[in-house]
Motif scaffolding. Sequence first.
Motif, PDB file in Angstrom:
ATOM      1  N   SER A 283      14.775   6.239  -3.288  1.00  0.00           N
ATOM      2  CA  SER A 283      15.287   5.010  -2.341  1.00  0.00           C
ATOM      3  C   SER A 283      14.210   4.775  -1.308  1.00  0.00           C
ATOM      4  CB  SER A 283      16.618   5.223  -1.906  1.00  0.00           C
ATOM      5  OG  SER A 283      16.568   6.294  -1.368  1.00  0.00           O
ATOM      6  N   SER A 284      13.113   5.717  -1.456  1.00  0.00           N
ATOM      7  CA  SER A 284      12.085   5.440  -0.113  1.00  0.00           C
ATOM      8  C   SER A 284      10.839   4.902  -0.575  1.00  0.00           C
ATOM      9  CB  SER A 284      11.955   6.758   0.419  1.00  0.00           C
ATOM     10  OG  SER A 284      13.320   7.219   0.773  1.00  0.00           O
ATOM     11  N   CYS A 285      10.010   4.475   0.343  1.00  0.00           N
ATOM     12  CA  CYS A 285       8.803   4.157   0.131  1.00  0.00           C
ATOM     13  C   CYS A 285       7.822   5.098   1.093  1.00  0.00           C
ATOM     14  CB  CYS A 285       8.341   2.804   0.752  1.00  0.00           C
ATOM     15  SG  CYS A 285       9.286   1.310   0.023  1.00  0.00           S
ATOM     16  N   TYR A 286       6.519   5.620   0.765  1.00  0.00           N
ATOM     17  CA  TYR A 286       5.579   6.591   1.513  1.00  0.00           C
ATOM     18  C   TYR A 286       4.476   5.880   1.677  1.00  0.00           C
ATOM     19  CZ  TYR A 286       9.572   9.469  -0.283  1.00  0.00           C
ATOM     20  OH  TYR A 286      10.715   9.852  -0.769  1.00  0.00           O
ATOM     21  N   LEU A 287       3.774   6.137   2.962  1.00  0.00           N
ATOM     22  CA  LEU A 287       2.532   5.828   3.467  1.00  0.00           C
ATOM     23  C   LEU A 287       1.936   7.042   3.630  1.00  0.00           C
ATOM     24  CD1 LEU A 287       0.376   3.656   3.707  1.00  0.00           C
ATOM     25  CD2 LEU A 287       1.079   3.622   6.215  1.00  0.00           C
ATOM     26  N   ILE A 288       0.810   7.648   2.886  1.00  0.00           N
ATOM     27  CA  ILE A 288      -0.123   8.859   3.464  1.00  0.00           C
ATOM     28  C   ILE A 288      -1.204   8.056   4.338  1.00  0.00           C
ATOM     29  CG2 ILE A 288      -1.728  10.536   2.513  1.00  0.00           C
ATOM     30  CD1 ILE A 288       1.436  10.234   1.226  1.00  0.00           C
TER      31      ILE A 288
ATOM     32  N   THR B  72       0.773  -1.061   0.082  1.00  0.00           N
ATOM     33  CA  THR B  72       0.095   0.010  -0.037  1.00  0.00           C
ATOM     34  C   THR B  72       0.758   1.439  -0.083  1.00  0.00           C
ATOM     35  OG1 THR B  72      -0.125  -0.057   2.558  1.00  0.00           O
ATOM     36  CG2 THR B  72      -1.829  -1.039   0.962  1.00  0.00           C
ATOM     37  N   TRP B  73       2.314   1.012  -0.022  1.00  0.00           N
ATOM     38  CA  TRP B  73       3.045   2.261  -0.080  1.00  0.00           C
ATOM     39  C   TRP B  73       3.355   2.655  -1.332  1.00  0.00           C
ATOM     40  CZ3 TRP B  73       6.047   3.725   4.531  1.00  0.00           C
ATOM     41  CH2 TRP B  73       5.602   3.118   6.056  1.00  0.00           C
ATOM     42  N   LYS B  74       3.815   3.825  -1.472  1.00  0.00           N
ATOM     43  CA  LYS B  74       4.006   4.506  -2.987  1.00  0.00           C
ATOM     44  C   LYS B  74       5.736   4.480  -2.905  1.00  0.00           C
ATOM     45  CE  LYS B  74      -0.305   5.643  -4.046  1.00  0.00           C
ATOM     46  NZ  LYS B  74      -1.061   4.884  -4.808  1.00  0.00           N
ATOM     47  N   SER B  75       6.242   4.410  -4.063  1.00  0.00           N
ATOM     48  CA  SER B  75       7.697   4.090  -4.226  1.00  0.00           C
ATOM     49  C   SER B  75       8.229   5.513  -5.117  1.00  0.00           C
ATOM     50  CB  SER B  75       7.974   3.055  -5.207  1.00  0.00           C
ATOM     51  OG  SER B  75       9.273   3.200  -5.561  1.00  0.00           O
ATOM     52  N   PHE B  76       9.429   6.154  -4.583  1.00  0.00           N
ATOM     53  CA  PHE B  76       9.968   7.172  -5.121  1.00  0.00           C
ATOM     54  C   PHE B  76      11.456   7.090  -4.679  1.00  0.00           C
ATOM     55  CE2 PHE B  76      11.571  11.456  -5.305  1.00  0.00           C
ATOM     56  CZ  PHE B  76      11.269  11.849  -6.630  1.00  0.00           C
TER      57      PHE B  76
ATOM     58  N   VAL C   9       7.861  11.624   7.460  1.00  0.00           N
ATOM     59  CA  VAL C   9       8.580  11.927   6.206  1.00  0.00           C
ATOM     60  C   VAL C   9       9.829  12.982   6.302  1.00  0.00           C
ATOM     61  CG1 VAL C   9       6.893  13.658   5.111  1.00  0.00           C
ATOM     62  CG2 VAL C   9       8.681  12.403   3.730  1.00  0.00           C
ATOM     63  N   VAL C  10      10.928  12.760   5.759  1.00  0.00           N
ATOM     64  CA  VAL C  10      11.989  13.887   5.505  1.00  0.00           C
ATOM     65  C   VAL C  10      11.951  14.182   4.097  1.00  0.00           C
ATOM     66  CG1 VAL C  10      14.471  14.168   6.064  1.00  0.00           C
ATOM     67  CG2 VAL C  10      12.915  12.996   7.681  1.00  0.00           C
ATOM     68  N   ILE C  11      11.724  15.284   3.829  1.00  0.00           N
ATOM     69  CA  ILE C  11      11.782  15.909   2.550  1.00  0.00           C
ATOM     70  C   ILE C  11      13.186  16.324   2.245  1.00  0.00           C
ATOM     71  CG2 ILE C  11      10.917  17.464   0.823  1.00  0.00           C
ATOM     72  CD1 ILE C  11       8.098  17.090   2.226  1.00  0.00           C
ATOM     73  N   ASN C  12      13.808  15.812   1.347  1.00  0.00           N
ATOM     74  CA  ASN C  12      15.327  16.169   0.880  1.00  0.00           C
ATOM     75  C   ASN C  12      15.254  16.743  -0.226  1.00  0.00           C
ATOM     76  OD1 ASN C  12      16.634  14.695   3.109  1.00  0.00           O
ATOM     77  ND2 ASN C  12      15.573  12.897   2.225  1.00  0.00           N
ATOM     78  N   SER C  13      14.334  17.054  -1.137  1.00  0.00           N
ATOM     79  CA  SER C  13      14.369  17.817  -2.582  1.00  0.00           C
ATOM     80  C   SER C  13      12.939  18.243  -2.880  1.00  0.00           C
ATOM     81  CB  SER C  13      15.053  16.633  -3.533  1.00  0.00           C
ATOM     82  OG  SER C  13      14.081  15.721  -3.951  1.00  0.00           O
ATOM     83  N   GLU C  14      13.058  19.203  -3.681  1.00  0.00           N
ATOM     84  CA  GLU C  14      11.808  19.837  -4.262  1.00  0.00           C
ATOM     85  C   GLU C  14      11.158  18.496  -5.395  1.00  0.00           C
ATOM     86  OE1 GLU C  14       9.999  23.429  -6.537  1.00  0.00           O
ATOM     87  OE2 GLU C  14      12.272  23.402  -6.001  1.00  0.00           O
TER      88      GLU C  14
END
Length: 178
Positions: free
Chosen positions: A57-62, A51-55, A84-89
């Motif tokens: 080298s990380s996976c994200y769960l809303i 159920t996580w989204k890939s971008f 979440v730690v946002i490292n780039s635009e």
Amino acid sequence: MEQERQHQGRENSGWCSQVKLWSGLVISIVLLSSCFIVSCVEKNWECCPSTWKSFGSSCYLISTERNFWAQSEQNCVAMGAHLVVINSEAEQNFIVQQLNESLSYFLGLSDLQGNGNWQWIDQTPYKDNVRLWHQHEPNFSAEECASIVFWSSRGWGWNDVFCDTNRNSICEMKKVYL
């Protein structure tokens, strides 16, 4: 005798042709097999929970649950992740595509002493990292947690908010490589 030599010459010629053909086939098969094996060995299989989204080298769960900041972080940790730690635009642009514009989401960014010393939950240096605050934010030292929110006049950006308000959140974990 002459006929015998001609016959032998034709036999040798036919045999040489067959050897060349089979040698070529064997070499081709060996090369193709080598390429296949090398590509399989070098290939990294990246995995995120279903159920996580890939971008990157990380996976994200809303998260669909609303909680305080500390509880949101605990929920992420229970899943092997963190807020979440946002490292780039580019990373933020990917994440906001998954978000509901009418909601606010906790980030893994806080200033728990209220002294302007913002810290990422994973210890990523704040000063060296991207900062995508809305204009004139952060603006109130008692608001010690960060959220990402859509403002119709400005689009997506970060806002300082009270940590004890109920908000959605975004969890992040590193991909599993097999």
